[in-house]
Design an enzyme around this catalytic site. Structure first.
Site, PDB file in Angstrom:
ATOM      1  N   GLU A 121      74.205  75.996  18.293  1.00  0.00           N
ATOM      2  CA  GLU A 121      74.216  76.726  19.432  1.00  0.00           C
ATOM      3  C   GLU A 121      74.481  77.638  19.670  1.00  0.00           C
ATOM      4  O   GLU A 121      76.027  78.360  19.533  1.00  0.00           O
ATOM      5  CB  GLU A 121      75.161  75.546  20.088  1.00  0.00           C
ATOM      6  N   CYS A 125      79.561  79.134  27.651  1.00  0.00           N
ATOM      7  CA  CYS A 125      78.157  78.893  27.095  1.00  0.00           C
ATOM      8  C   CYS A 125      77.097  78.510  27.578  1.00  0.00           C
ATOM      9  O   CYS A 125      76.220  78.699  27.341  1.00  0.00           O
ATOM     10  CB  CYS A 125      78.145  77.996  25.657  1.00  0.00           C
TER      11      CYS A 125
END
Length: 522
Positions: A265, A302
């Site tokens: 990620e 995020c």
């Protein structure tokens, strides 16, 4: 539980001899004791050899045994108590309430995967029994079960020192799948990592898991991290961090004689799309809520809303005023590391000096290691022309893009890279326009949110925390939720096996009482 700065390799604790690193107190920039020894290649070799030896033994553990193991890890983390919370606050600058919440999420993930294991549906066991008299050709007995890929390398994340770190989602799902795990601790919170690592190490011993089930390494540079991904015994990688580091690991993994998957990620600006009806009806409320979502955790999520695409019209001035008013009273917040703070400030300064970008407002100023929130504005034309405006600024900064019509909004969205989330703010009279754009949103993101923001990631069966590159390296997967276990499994087919050679999951009498699909199409 004492922090010693040692490596945890299987059941051993070893002082690393390859340089040293120090935790830094996020609020002051001062060193925290003790120092941590970096691993030597020989120490990495030992961890990988133990993990490789443990793999065959873990294959023979039952889902129920692994479930008890995960629950013991969760109990051990809670048992550390205030020592863990205090160290995590010092190393990250995160508020204590946030750290307590993240600890709850961390143990919740472990217990979720324990439930997944006991339920057994994740195995998707399939059995097609023999049809010896079928014409024109008989069918053999064929059975399928998934097994763990093998030893997994997990890299701790800077922004979630518990939930995406040593015993976070990657580790929990890999252990649930029956994969040994070697964690490379993040240098920003080594003390937190050691405390949690010791909780896992104790659980391995207490639950009679093989010694190489878990190891924790520190790296004083990049050598050990890169060598870990390159080691032929490692069969998958879990990573949360920068695009630069993620791509480096992907390249190493792809260049191996046996390429392996890297579940990384990396980067997302998580667009928020405000439609005209919603803007006119509640522009002020959306603006206020945007600032709250933007500044939570100093913007170091995020899923932070780093971009707002808005159709300028009735309610836009109220929206902007609400954003500015809320931002001006928002206090600067301590960021995770001095380096992250420095990068954030550089990103904000680049936006402020960018041609075609206007500053709407900034939060209050703060200390040398605190980030001052900022919101900027530009036109869709400038946004389309300057690709550098599409880049993530990691922290509490967002860019509002004024779109003249749906055509401009669609063009701006088409120009974006893959995202973790896209949030839609709609009213009933926006549904037709939103329906037209949803297929485009689906192509761009792993999670769509209506009348909210993506910053809250629920740990549950239906959650997707992933998306097209560069949000993640494999858009078919998720790093949060029960589906995350599938990243570390591969199917194996057993044909014409006698009962005596079958694994318990596949035996005809189903001794583990697992859900199975038997002869579904016969």
């Amino acid at each position: 539980m004492m922090i010693t700065g040692e490596l945890l390799i299987g059941f051993e604790t070893i002082r690393g001899r390859n340089g040293e690193l120090w935790a830094i107190e996020a609020a002051t920039g001062e060193r925290l004791t003790p120092s941590f020894g970096g691993a030597l290649p020989s120490e990495l070799e030992r961890a990988c050899a133990l993990a490789d030896a443990a793999y065959d033994l873990l294959l023979n553990t039952t889902p129920a045994e692994r479930a008890r193991f995960l629950e013991r890890i969760a109990d051990n983390i809670i048992a550390i108590g205030d020592e863990l919370l205090d160290r995590c606050v010092a190393e990250t600058g995160l508020p204590r309430a946030r750290v307590e919440s993240e600890r709850g999420r961390t143990v919740g993930q472990l217990r979720l995967f324990a439930s997944v294991l006991r339920d057994g549906a994740y195995l998707d066991i399939r059995i097609d029994t023999a049809l010896p008299y079928r014409q024109p050709a008989a069918r053999a007995d064929i059975r399928l079960r998934p097994i763990g890929l093998g030893p997994v390398a997990v890299f701790g994340a800077s922004n979630f020192p518990l939930a995406f770190s040593v015993a976070g989602g990657d580790t929990a799902s890999a252990l649930a799948a029956g994969c040994p795990v070697i964690v490379k601790a993040h240098s920003a919170h080594p003390g937190t990592s050691e405390l949690v690592g010791r909780a896992v190490q104790i659980a391995v011993r207490d639950c009679n898991m093989p010694e190489g089930t878990f190891s924790l390494l520190f790296d004083s540079g990049r050598q050990i991290s890169q060598a870990l991904v390159a080691d032929p015994r490692i069969k998958a990688v879990g990573f949360t961090g920068s695009r630069t580091a993620g791509r480096a690991f992907m390249n190493i993994a792809a260049a191996r004689p046996e390429p392996i998957p890297v579940y990384a990620e990396m980067s997302s600006i998580n667009p928020v799309v405000v439609f005209p009806g919603a803007l006119a009806a509640r522009g002020q409320a959306i603006g206020k809520d945007l600032v709250a979502a933007l500044t939570v955790g100093a913007g170091q999520f995020c899923t932070n809303p780093g971009l707002v695409l808005i159709l300028k019209g009735d309610g836009y001035d109220d929206f902007k005023t609400a954003v500015a008013d809320a931002l001006r009273v928002t206090k600067a917040a301590t960021m995770l590391t001095p380096g992250i703070c420095k990068s954030y400030r550089a990103g904000v300064e680049a936006l402020e000096s960018h041609r075609g970008v206007d500053l709407i407002a900034r939060g209050t100023s703060g200390g040398p290691f605190q980030g001052q929130a900022a919101v900027f504005e530009t036109s869709a034309q400038d946004f389309l022309e300057h690709k550098d405006l599409h880049e993530e600024v990691f922290g509490a900064s967002t860019l509002i893009v004024r779109c003249a019509d749906l055509k401009e909004l669609r063009a701006a969205m088409r120009g974006l890279e893959g995202q973790l989330t896209i949030a839609l703010h709609v009213d009933e009279n926006d549904f037709e326009a939103a329906n037209d754009l949803i297929p485009l949103f689906e192509r761009k993101a792993g999670r769509l949110v209506v009348n909210g923001f993506g910053t809250g990631v629920e740990v549950c069966s239906s959650m997707v925390h992933g998306g097209p590159f560069p949000a993640t390296s494999d858009s078919r997967t998720t790093s949060v939720g029960s589906l995350a276990i599938t990243r570390f499994l591969r199917p194996v087919c057993y044909q014409s096996f006698p009962e005596e050679l079958l694994a318990k999951e596949l035996k005809s009498e189903n001794p583990l009482d697992l859900p199975r699909r038997e002869n579904p199409f016969s």
